[in-house]
Design a protein around this motif. Structure first.
Motif, PDB file in Angstrom:
ATOM      1  N   LYS A 244       2.319  18.331  23.328  1.00 47.35           N
ATOM      2  CA  LYS A 244       3.333  17.389  22.790  1.00 47.35           C
ATOM      3  C   LYS A 244       3.281  16.248  23.582  1.00 47.35           C
ATOM      4  O   LYS A 244       3.894  16.191  24.834  1.00 47.35           O
ATOM      5  CB  LYS A 244       4.661  18.218  23.099  1.00 47.35           C
ATOM      6  N   ASN A 245       3.056  15.209  23.015  1.00 48.77           N
ATOM      7  CA  ASN A 245       2.831  13.877  23.750  1.00 48.77           C
ATOM      8  C   ASN A 245       3.781  12.763  22.941  1.00 48.77           C
ATOM      9  O   ASN A 245       3.548  12.664  21.800  1.00 48.77           O
ATOM     10  CB  ASN A 245       1.483  13.251  23.864  1.00 48.77           C
TER      11      ASN A 245
ATOM     12  N   ARG B 227       5.659   8.965  22.451  1.00 47.84           N
ATOM     13  CA  ARG B 227       5.470   7.438  22.804  1.00 47.84           C
ATOM     14  C   ARG B 227       6.431   7.158  23.930  1.00 47.84           C
ATOM     15  O   ARG B 227       7.556   7.887  24.519  1.00 47.84           O
ATOM     16  CB  ARG B 227       6.185   6.755  21.579  1.00 47.84           C
TER      17      ARG B 227
ATOM     18  N   TYR C 141       2.325   7.565  25.560  1.00 46.94           N
ATOM     19  CA  TYR C 141       1.526   7.163  24.289  1.00 46.94           C
ATOM     20  C   TYR C 141       2.223   5.672  24.090  1.00 46.94           C
ATOM     21  O   TYR C 141       3.273   5.577  24.019  1.00 46.94           O
ATOM     22  CB  TYR C 141       1.841   7.973  23.145  1.00 46.94           C
TER      23      TYR C 141
ATOM     24  N   PHE D 193       1.996   4.236  18.271  1.00 48.90           N
ATOM     25  CA  PHE D 193       1.540   5.367  17.631  1.00 48.90           C
ATOM     26  C   PHE D 193       2.228   5.824  16.500  1.00 48.90           C
ATOM     27  O   PHE D 193       3.500   5.363  16.382  1.00 48.90           O
ATOM     28  CB  PHE D 193       1.659   6.728  18.984  1.00 48.90           C
TER      29      PHE D 193
ATOM     30  N   THR E 102       3.659   8.336  14.996  1.00 50.05           N
ATOM     31  CA  THR E 102       4.707   9.192  15.143  1.00 50.05           C
ATOM     32  C   THR E 102       5.232   9.351  16.451  1.00 50.05           C
ATOM     33  O   THR E 102       4.418   9.002  17.527  1.00 50.05           O
ATOM     34  CB  THR E 102       4.226  10.760  14.805  1.00 50.05           C
TER      35      THR E 102
ATOM     36  N   THR F 231       6.335  11.881  18.069  1.00 53.85           N
ATOM     37  CA  THR F 231       5.656  12.957  18.929  1.00 53.85           C
ATOM     38  C   THR F 231       4.376  13.594  18.391  1.00 53.85           C
ATOM     39  O   THR F 231       4.116  13.628  17.257  1.00 53.85           O
ATOM     40  CB  THR F 231       6.601  13.989  19.105  1.00 53.85           C
ATOM     41  N   ASP F 232       3.254  13.339  19.212  1.00 48.54           N
ATOM     42  CA  ASP F 232       1.950  14.109  18.880  1.00 48.54           C
ATOM     43  C   ASP F 232       1.909  15.634  18.958  1.00 48.54           C
ATOM     44  O   ASP F 232       1.980  16.130  20.227  1.00 48.54           O
ATOM     45  CB  ASP F 232       0.916  13.401  19.178  1.00 48.54           C
ATOM     46  N   SER F 233       2.257  16.530  18.096  1.00 51.15           N
ATOM     47  CA  SER F 233       2.204  17.717  18.302  1.00 51.15           C
ATOM     48  C   SER F 233       1.077  18.651  17.767  1.00 51.15           C
ATOM     49  O   SER F 233       0.722  18.481  16.406  1.00 51.15           O
ATOM     50  CB  SER F 233       3.553  18.277  17.739  1.00 51.15           C
TER      51      SER F 233
ATOM     52  N   ASP G   7      -0.860  21.564  13.114  1.00 49.94           N
ATOM     53  CA  ASP G   7      -1.005  20.290  13.246  1.00 49.94           C
ATOM     54  C   ASP G   7       0.182  19.508  12.840  1.00 49.94           C
ATOM     55  O   ASP G   7       0.564  19.544  11.549  1.00 49.94           O
ATOM     56  CB  ASP G   7      -2.151  19.566  12.982  1.00 49.94           C
TER      57      ASP G   7
ATOM     58  N   LYS H 188       1.345  16.298  13.220  1.00 50.23           N
ATOM     59  CA  LYS H 188       1.524  14.972  13.648  1.00 50.23           C
ATOM     60  C   LYS H 188       2.234  14.279  12.429  1.00 50.23           C
ATOM     61  O   LYS H 188       2.828  13.523  12.733  1.00 50.23           O
ATOM     62  CB  LYS H 188      -0.108  14.544  13.914  1.00 50.23           C
ATOM     63  N   ASP H 189       1.731  14.492  11.332  1.00 48.86           N
ATOM     64  CA  ASP H 189       2.044  13.694   9.934  1.00 48.86           C
ATOM     65  C   ASP H 189       3.277  14.431   9.322  1.00 48.86           C
ATOM     66  O   ASP H 189       3.939  13.786   8.570  1.00 48.86           O
ATOM     67  CB  ASP H 189       1.055  13.120   9.271  1.00 48.86           C
TER      68      ASP H 189
END
Length: 341
Positions: free
Chosen positions: A155-156, A158, A238, A242, A244, A246-248, A262, A264-265
């Motif tokens: 979980k990354n 911004r 991030y 980016f 989103t 959160t990139d999850s 995934d 992400k979107d």
């Protein structure tokens, strides 16, 4: 026969307190009694929006009210313990935002208070109510991929999150704030397997240089009693470009198959003349004017547990295990060595 609604008090009126207020207001068996925040301005805004009776800067004013049956603790990560203990001692059911606490000693204080009082309590690990994760759990339990042997979760966020969204980023870390959800999910997927050892490394510099004294990113490998391993990644730097917030992503590798999750979107992409983005739709969407999604479902579950005398899905023992792993991650970060959970 008319059934009295469950009276709910919310402590904390930030992002999560606001989301919980919307969820409570949408539930036919609940009534928002009041909100506490410091200062009390945000609490007044939420009670005006959702029909609460009391807005205060003193949460104890809500704990003494007999019409409050459930207290939702939605304060920053490091401020859960005193409020949760006080709520238990007041005889209230408790829903605590994740993580349960930011130290094992504090988690044990909360659990001891809850057990002494005999009240229902649950950590709000709302990701268990996101459909893809719930389906993954059902598939694993049905043996679709065999016994889980490895997992990877990230979980990354911004950089917006620690620099502008959270005023209290120094009071936590990306691991406490982000990986708590993923650790709960992976432990849930792994079943009774218990974590025994952690080795964690971190990266610092960007946020420190901005005066926010917390790691930029953390990676931790966790070994379980069965020999299974899981890697947890969390990052707060991030770029804000980016698409989103959160990139999850979660991967679970079993003896006979693999599951990829995934988020992400989340199926929605929006392009305008100024940006391209993936809005988040799983946790707090508003659908036809009513708050829905995983957080509302978790709140609904807890409200119904209080109303019907049922045990919550997420046990405090499971929540303690998540805190124990996170505690070990931060001990390993400090020592530079593997540590026991």
């Amino acid at each position: 026969m008319k059934v009295d609604p469950i009276g709910v008090a919310i402590i904390g009126a930030g992002i999560m307190g606001t989301a919980h207020a919307g969820a409570v207001a949408s539930h036919p068996r609940a009534r928002l009694v009041g909100v506490a925040s410091v200062p009390d301005g945000p609490a007044r805004e939420l009670t005006a929006r959702y029909g609460g009776w009391v807005a205060t800067d003193d949460y104890e004013e809500l704990l003494v009210r007999p019409d409050v049956k459930l207290v939702i603790v939605a304060t920053p990560d490091h401020l859960h313990t005193e409020i949760a203990v006080a709520a238990a001692e007041a005889g209230k059911a408790i829903l605590i935002e994740k993580p349960l606490a930011t130290s094992l000693a504090d988690a044990d204080r909360v659990i001891e208070a809850v057990e002494r009082a005999g009240v229902p309590a649950m950590t709000a690990f709302n990701h268990r109510w996101i459909p893809c994760y719930a389906q993954a759990k059902a598939e694993i339990d049905a043996g679709a991929v065999g016994r889980p042997r490895m997992a990877y979760a990230r979980k990354n966020d911004r950089i917006f999150v620690p620099t502008r969204m959270l005023r209290w980023a120094e009071g936590t870390t990306p691991a406490w704030f982000l990986s708590s959800h993923d650790i709960d999910l992976v432990c849930w997927f792994f079943g009774d397997d218990q974590a025994v050892e952690v080795y964690a490394t971190g990266v610092r510099g960007v946020l420190d240089g901005m005066g926010i004294k917390t790691p930029d990113a953390v990676q931790a490998q966790v070994r379980f009693a069965s020999g299974a391993v899981a890697t947890f990644e969390s990052c707060w730097i991030y770029p804000d470009t980016f698409p989103t917030m959160t990139d999850s992503f979660i991967e679970v590798v079993g003896e006979r198959g693999v599951i990829h999750l995934d988020r992400k979107d989340e199926q929605l992409e929006i392009a305008t003349s100024s940006e391209y983005r993936y809005p988040r739709t799983s946790i707090t969407p508003v659908i036809h004017g009513v708050q829905a999604g995983a957080l509302a479902l978790a709140d609904r579950h807890m409200i119904e547990c209080v109303a019907e005398g049922r045990a919550p899905l997420v046990t405090l023992a499971e929540s303690r295990h998540v805190t124990a792993i996170l505690d070990a991650i931060h001990r390993s970060l400090a020592s530079g060595h593997p540590v026991a959970v």
